[in-house]
Design a protein around this motif. Structure first.
Motif, PDB file in Angstrom:
ATOM      1  N   LEU A  63       8.080  15.615   2.045  1.00 13.75           N
ATOM      2  CA  LEU A  63       8.818  14.876   1.457  1.00 13.75           C
ATOM      3  C   LEU A  63       8.059  14.845   0.106  1.00 13.75           C
ATOM      4  N   MET A  64       6.858  14.652  -0.510  1.00 13.86           N
ATOM      5  CA  MET A  64       6.753  14.481  -1.934  1.00 13.86           C
ATOM      6  C   MET A  64       6.779  16.316  -3.121  1.00 13.86           C
ATOM      7  N   ASN A  65       6.960  17.109  -1.848  1.00 14.11           N
ATOM      8  CA  ASN A  65       6.952  18.169  -2.610  1.00 14.11           C
ATOM      9  C   ASN A  65       8.518  18.351  -3.193  1.00 14.11           C
ATOM     10  N   PHE A  66       9.601  18.018  -1.665  1.00 16.28           N
ATOM     11  CA  PHE A  66      10.781  17.981  -1.832  1.00 16.28           C
ATOM     12  C   PHE A  66      12.080  17.248  -2.790  1.00 16.28           C
ATOM     13  N   ALA A  67      10.703  16.422  -3.724  1.00 16.94           N
ATOM     14  CA  ALA A  67      11.180  15.798  -4.711  1.00 16.94           C
ATOM     15  C   ALA A  67      10.862  16.560  -5.957  1.00 16.94           C
ATOM     16  N   ARG A  68      11.665  16.882  -6.726  1.00 16.98           N
ATOM     17  CA  ARG A  68      11.255  17.384  -7.417  1.00 16.98           C
ATOM     18  C   ARG A  68      10.794  17.157  -8.801  1.00 16.98           C
ATOM     19  N   THR A  69      11.500  16.164  -9.202  1.00 15.25           N
ATOM     20  CA  THR A  69      10.690  15.030 -10.697  1.00 15.25           C
ATOM     21  C   THR A  69      10.567  13.796  -9.296  1.00 15.25           C
ATOM     22  N   ASP A  70       9.011  12.711 -11.003  1.00 14.05           N
ATOM     23  CA  ASP A  70       8.232  11.853 -10.393  1.00 14.05           C
ATOM     24  C   ASP A  70      10.054  10.965 -10.459  1.00 14.05           C
ATOM     25  N   ASP A  71      10.501  11.233 -10.743  1.00 15.06           N
ATOM     26  CA  ASP A  71      11.615  10.315 -10.810  1.00 15.06           C
ATOM     27  C   ASP A  71      13.156  10.068  -9.298  1.00 15.06           C
ATOM     28  N   GLU A  72      12.710  11.484  -8.378  1.00 21.22           N
ATOM     29  CA  GLU A  72      12.970  11.911  -7.086  1.00 21.22           C
ATOM     30  C   GLU A  72      12.792  10.584  -5.982  1.00 21.22           C
ATOM     31  N   GLY A 126       1.143  -1.278   0.126  1.00 16.89           N
ATOM     32  CA  GLY A 126      -0.052  -0.234  -0.152  1.00 16.89           C
ATOM     33  C   GLY A 126       0.621   1.280   0.036  1.00 16.89           C
ATOM     34  N   PHE A 127       0.132   2.241  -0.526  1.00 18.02           N
ATOM     35  CA  PHE A 127       1.047   3.559  -0.688  1.00 18.02           C
ATOM     36  C   PHE A 127       0.060   4.772  -0.611  1.00 18.02           C
ATOM     37  N   GLU A 128       1.382   4.862   0.890  1.00 22.65           N
ATOM     38  CA  GLU A 128       0.197   6.183   1.731  1.00 22.65           C
ATOM     39  C   GLU A 128       0.533   7.622   1.108  1.00 22.65           C
ATOM     40  N   LEU A 129      -0.297   9.175   1.610  1.00 21.29           N
ATOM     41  CA  LEU A 129       0.031   9.809   1.560  1.00 21.29           C
ATOM     42  C   LEU A 129       0.313  10.880   2.973  1.00 21.29           C
ATOM     43  N   GLY A 130       1.085  10.697   3.412  1.00 19.31           N
ATOM     44  CA  GLY A 130       0.661  11.723   5.115  1.00 19.31           C
ATOM     45  C   GLY A 130       0.655  12.849   4.846  1.00 19.31           C
ATOM     46  N   ASN A 146      -1.773   7.546  11.576  1.00 21.39           N
ATOM     47  CA  ASN A 146      -1.913   8.632  12.077  1.00 21.39           C
ATOM     48  C   ASN A 146      -2.008   9.629  11.275  1.00 21.39           C
ATOM     49  N   LEU A 147      -1.038  10.085  10.042  1.00 22.70           N
ATOM     50  CA  LEU A 147      -0.755  10.657   9.395  1.00 22.70           C
ATOM     51  C   LEU A 147      -1.529  10.887   8.162  1.00 22.70           C
ATOM     52  N   THR A 148      -1.849   9.214   7.501  1.00 22.73           N
ATOM     53  CA  THR A 148      -3.228   9.272   6.800  1.00 22.73           C
ATOM     54  C   THR A 148      -4.279  10.265   6.922  1.00 22.73           C
ATOM     55  N   ASN A 194       9.716  13.465   5.604  1.00 20.44           N
ATOM     56  CA  ASN A 194       9.567  12.322   6.232  1.00 20.44           C
ATOM     57  C   ASN A 194       9.082  10.790   4.880  1.00 20.44           C
ATOM     58  N   ALA A 195       8.998   9.775   5.107  1.00 19.87           N
ATOM     59  CA  ALA A 195       8.835   7.917   4.852  1.00 19.87           C
ATOM     60  C   ALA A 195       9.192   7.070   6.107  1.00 19.87           C
ATOM     61  N   TYR A 196       7.726   5.793   5.409  1.00 21.04           N
ATOM     62  CA  TYR A 196       8.140   5.251   6.905  1.00 21.04           C
ATOM     63  C   TYR A 196       7.887   3.642   5.926  1.00 21.04           C
ATOM     64  N   SER A 197       8.014   2.826   6.361  1.00 23.72           N
ATOM     65  CA  SER A 197       7.290   1.108   5.959  1.00 23.72           C
ATOM     66  C   SER A 197       7.022   0.543   7.177  1.00 23.72           C
ATOM     67  N   ASP A 198       5.858  -0.672   7.361  1.00 22.68           N
ATOM     68  CA  ASP A 198       5.547  -0.859   8.217  1.00 22.68           C
ATOM     69  C   ASP A 198       5.403  -2.638   7.391  1.00 22.68           C
ATOM     70  N   GLY A 199       6.310  -2.884   6.694  1.00 17.92           N
ATOM     71  CA  GLY A 199       6.443  -4.085   6.492  1.00 17.92           C
ATOM     72  C   GLY A 199       5.263  -4.565   5.015  1.00 17.92           C
ATOM     73  N   HIS A 200       3.943  -3.866   5.145  1.00 14.35           N
ATOM     74  CA  HIS A 200       3.218  -4.169   3.932  1.00 14.35           C
ATOM     75  C   HIS A 200       2.522  -2.881   3.095  1.00 14.35           C
ATOM     76  N   ARG A 201       3.336  -1.678   4.093  1.00  9.56           N
ATOM     77  CA  ARG A 201       2.511  -0.225   3.545  1.00  9.56           C
ATOM     78  C   ARG A 201       3.844   0.982   3.377  1.00  9.56           C
ATOM     79  N   VAL A 202       3.530   1.676   2.233  1.00  7.17           N
ATOM     80  CA  VAL A 202       4.955   2.573   2.576  1.00  7.17           C
ATOM     81  C   VAL A 202       4.104   4.003   2.156  1.00  7.17           C
ATOM     82  N   LEU A 203       4.581   5.221   3.396  1.00 10.11           N
ATOM     83  CA  LEU A 203       3.855   6.064   3.782  1.00 10.11           C
ATOM     84  C   LEU A 203       5.296   7.326   3.202  1.00 10.11           C
ATOM     85  N   VAL A 204       5.196   8.173   2.700  1.00  6.14           N
ATOM     86  CA  VAL A 204       5.780   9.641   1.974  1.00  6.14           C
ATOM     87  C   VAL A 204       4.546  10.834   2.314  1.00  6.14           C
TER      88      VAL A 204
END
Length: 373
Positions: A234-243, A210-214, A275-277, A220-230
């Motif tokens: 951090l999304m705004n810090f990433a200037r491009t989709d590659d980043e 699962g990919f979640e928006l914080g 919490n962050l979602t 920051n970013a977190y992973s709990d074994g099943h999900r990834v939260l960004v």
């Protein structure tokens, strides 16, 4: 969207088309120009508009509410997250090990998928009602090739009607889990522009994360074994989709290597993600490192190595990997609590591993060998 713990995960995602762009605008009113035809002396003042003429004037467009603007902004960020994640999960099932399985390849929500104060906004701004509606389709998935479209309403799966209303997502998850298990495809009954459409959708074997928006500006970013939260920050810090892909691949690698379980942070990270979602996260619980232990140098390096392969297999550019992590560490050094580098402090060592791995990946690509660690 991309995991199975909620319907959005069972319907796993994408490239996802933007649900936030399908807004419910009122039709443009016809502008009428009333021309006087009487023989009134032209030196007289113009007659005041009659009531009928006043009624013919177009109404001023409705001003979006703050809830609508907030929801549209969050949906746009989530759409970007899914879109960037799509190639990573579709092309790396071999590297996700036990976390890969058959997915439907799309996300679905209704207006009750959002908290109470945003139900009306979801209906007005996103066009959602009681029926579950496809929000986005995973780019590169069998669902996309089969013709599933954002905006389609879901009537039934394998002839079984899906629920509507407040608990539709939870109830649909219970229905879909046994249907998807053991099948290679499913029959969908969709409502498209008022007409029922039947589509046979092959399932897509992919990484089931699962990919979640914080909803916070912390970087920051977190992973709990099943999900990834960004986080939004951090999304705004990433200037491009590659980043952004560099971050997603790194957290996917932590999950694939079972680092949250090994570090015994799965429950804590899961609570942070829950919490962050929320629309309004409780930031009082996010002080310091929020209970997460910094990642040891060796585990971080293992995840970076695997992430380079995931990125290459998903056709993301590797040239910008090292500059991105250097820029992040320079702007948010390890002493910046509640920021990514505080949880991943060994940037120098990590970069050494990245550079070495990128050379290995490129050598395998040049020799036309499988891009595998």
């Amino acid at each position: 969207m991309l995991s199975d713990k909620r319907l959005a995960r069972l319907f796993s995602s994408q490239r996802l088309s933007s649900a936030g762009k399908r807004l419910a605008f009122m039709p443009a009113a016809l502008l009428l120009a009333a021309c006087a035809t009487s023989t009134t002396n032209t030196t007289e003042p113009a007659a005041m508009p009659r009531p009928a003429e006043q009624a013919a004037r177009p109404a001023a467009p409705a001003v979006p509410t703050q809830e609508e603007l907030t929801l549209k902004s969050l949906v746009a960020l989530q759409d970007r997250l899914y879109r960037v994640a799509a190639p990573l999960i579709v092309n790396n099932s071999e590297l996700c090990k036990a976390n890969a399985r058959n997915l439907l390849g799309f996300t679905a929500k209704n207006r009750y998928s959002y908290s109470k104060e945003y139900v009306a906004a979801a209906q007005q701004a996103l066009g959602l009602g009681d029926r579950l509606q496809i929000m986005g389709v995973l780019e590169g998935s069998a669902a996309a090739r089969a013709g599933v479209r954002p905006g389609d309403g879901i009537l039934a799966v394998e002839g079984q009607r899906l629920p509507e209303g407040e608990n539709a997502e939870r109830q649909a998850a219970t229905i879909l889990a046994p249907i998807v298990t053991g099948r290679s495809s499913v029959k969908l009954s969709l409502l498209r522009q008022g007409e029922e459409v039947a589509i046979n959708v092959p399932l897509t074997y992919a990484c089931a994360y699962g990919f979640e928006l914080g909803n916070t500006d912390n970087v920051n970013a977190y992973s709990d074994g099943h999900r990834v939260l960004v986080t939004r920050g951090l999304m705004n810090f990433a200037r491009t989709d590659d980043e952004l892909a560099y971050v997603l691949a790194k957290e996917m690698a932590h999950n694939a290597l079972a680092h949250p379980a090994r570090q015994r942070t799965s429950a804590t990270a899961g609570g942070i993600i829950d919490n962050l979602t929320r629309i309004r996260p409780d930031m009082s619980t996010m002080n310091g490192l929020a209970g997460i232990k910094p990642m040891p140098q060796d585990l971080d390096a293992m995840a970076d190595k695997l992430a380079m392969y995931m990125l290459a297999r998903a056709n993301y550019k590797l040239d910008g990997v090292v500059p991105f992590w250097r820029r992040l560490a320079a702007q948010y050094p390890p002493g910046t609590l509640n920021a990514y580098t505080a949880l991943h402090p060994s940037t120098g060592y990590r970069i050494t591993i990245m550079e070495r791995t990128i050379k290995d990946v490129r050598a395998k690509q040049a020799a036309k060998k499988p891009v595998m660690p």
